[in-house]
Design a protein around this motif. Structure first.
Motif, PDB file in Angstrom:
ATOM      1  N   ARG A   1      -8.052  -4.960   2.705  1.00  0.00           N
ATOM      2  CA  ARG A   1      -8.095  -5.635   1.410  1.00  0.00           C
ATOM      3  C   ARG A   1      -6.883  -5.328   0.539  1.00  0.00           C
ATOM      4  NH1 ARG A   1     -13.391  -2.903  -0.215  1.00  0.00           N
ATOM      5  NH2 ARG A   1     -12.294  -1.360   0.999  1.00  0.00           N
ATOM      6  N   TYR A   2      -6.179  -4.236   0.838  1.00  0.00           N
ATOM      7  CA  TYR A   2      -5.021  -3.850   0.034  1.00  0.00           C
ATOM      8  C   TYR A   2      -4.095  -2.970   0.861  1.00  0.00           C
ATOM      9  CZ  TYR A   2      -7.605   0.521  -0.489  1.00  0.00           C
ATOM     10  OH  TYR A   2      -8.286   1.671  -0.230  1.00  0.00           O
ATOM     11  N   GLU A   3      -2.875  -2.834   0.359  1.00  0.00           N
ATOM     12  CA  GLU A   3      -1.862  -1.994   0.987  1.00  0.00           C
ATOM     13  C   GLU A   3      -1.365  -0.994  -0.045  1.00  0.00           C
ATOM     14  OE1 GLU A   3       2.665  -2.508   2.825  1.00  0.00           O
ATOM     15  OE2 GLU A   3       1.735  -4.163   1.737  1.00  0.00           O
ATOM     16  N   VAL A   4      -1.169   0.248   0.355  1.00  0.00           N
ATOM     17  CA  VAL A   4      -0.533   1.256  -0.489  1.00  0.00           C
ATOM     18  C   VAL A   4       0.903   1.386  -0.005  1.00  0.00           C
ATOM     19  CG1 VAL A   4      -0.484   3.699  -1.134  1.00  0.00           C
ATOM     20  CG2 VAL A   4      -2.678   2.487  -0.983  1.00  0.00           C
ATOM     21  N   ARG A   5       1.844   1.212  -0.945  1.00  0.00           N
ATOM     22  CA  ARG A   5       3.258   1.251  -0.586  1.00  0.00           C
ATOM     23  C   ARG A   5       4.078   1.716  -1.789  1.00  0.00           C
ATOM     24  NH1 ARG A   5       5.215  -2.711  -3.526  1.00  0.00           N
ATOM     25  NH2 ARG A   5       4.244  -4.763  -3.644  1.00  0.00           N
TER      26      ARG A   5
END
Length: 170
Positions: free
Chosen positions: A4-8
């Motif tokens: 559902r999401y990306e951490v970057r």
């Protein structure tokens, strides 16, 4: 990465989303931000990040910023082993692992790449949800800072919390 999401790491194009997040009811009350935070404030902040500043965002597939977290390493030679952490997560995405993922990214960086011995943060004394996240990530309360901040026309207390690097010795 969650589907559902990306951490970057933060990008310049994230600045408007960070500003919107920081102004949001349910966020602004529990941070040191102000409801008047402008997109340009966040753009300047992102542009001015230095070598000792590390900032991650959690973004959805369409690029919406749903969380942000930063780690600033102190630059004094005597406190170079210490960093200060801040985090916020969109109210609609709290309790879904976003905060944990952002914290894990920062703590991995702090432990495995920066070799920091101590990470510290301040949290409002009534923000029990955030305190639970921090405690889950190894932080402990070290003291109460009485009337340390203004929130909605009143003085508010904050806890100083810190985490020592696992396996480190004094």
């Amino acid at each position: 990465m969650d589907e559902r999401y990306e951490v970057r790491p933060v990008r310049p194009e994230d600045a408007p989303g960070i500003a919107a997040l920081r102004r949001m009811p349910g966020i602004v009350e529990d941070t040191m931000g102000l409801p008047s935070c402008r997109d340009t404030d966040s753009a300047d902040f992102v542009e001015d990040l230095g070598d000792n500043d590390h900032y991650f965002v959690a973004v959805t597939e369409d690029g919406t910023v749903i969380g942000s977290a930063g780690l600033a390493v102190y630059s004094s030679p005597r406190t170079r082993h210490v960093g200060c952490l801040g985090i916020c997560v969109h109210p609609d995405h709290q309790g879904q692992g976003v905060g944990t993922a952002l914290m894990a990214a920062l703590l991995e960086l702090a432990d495995d790449w920066l070799m920091l011995e101590r990470i510290e943060l301040d949290v409002f004394s009534d923000n029990v949800r955030a305190q639970a996240l921090y405690e889950k990530m190894g932080f402990v309360k070290e003291g109460l800072k009485r009337r340390s901040a203004i929130r909605k026309g009143r003085y508010a207390d904050e806890y100083l919390m810190a985490r020592l690097r696992p396996g480190s010795q004094a």
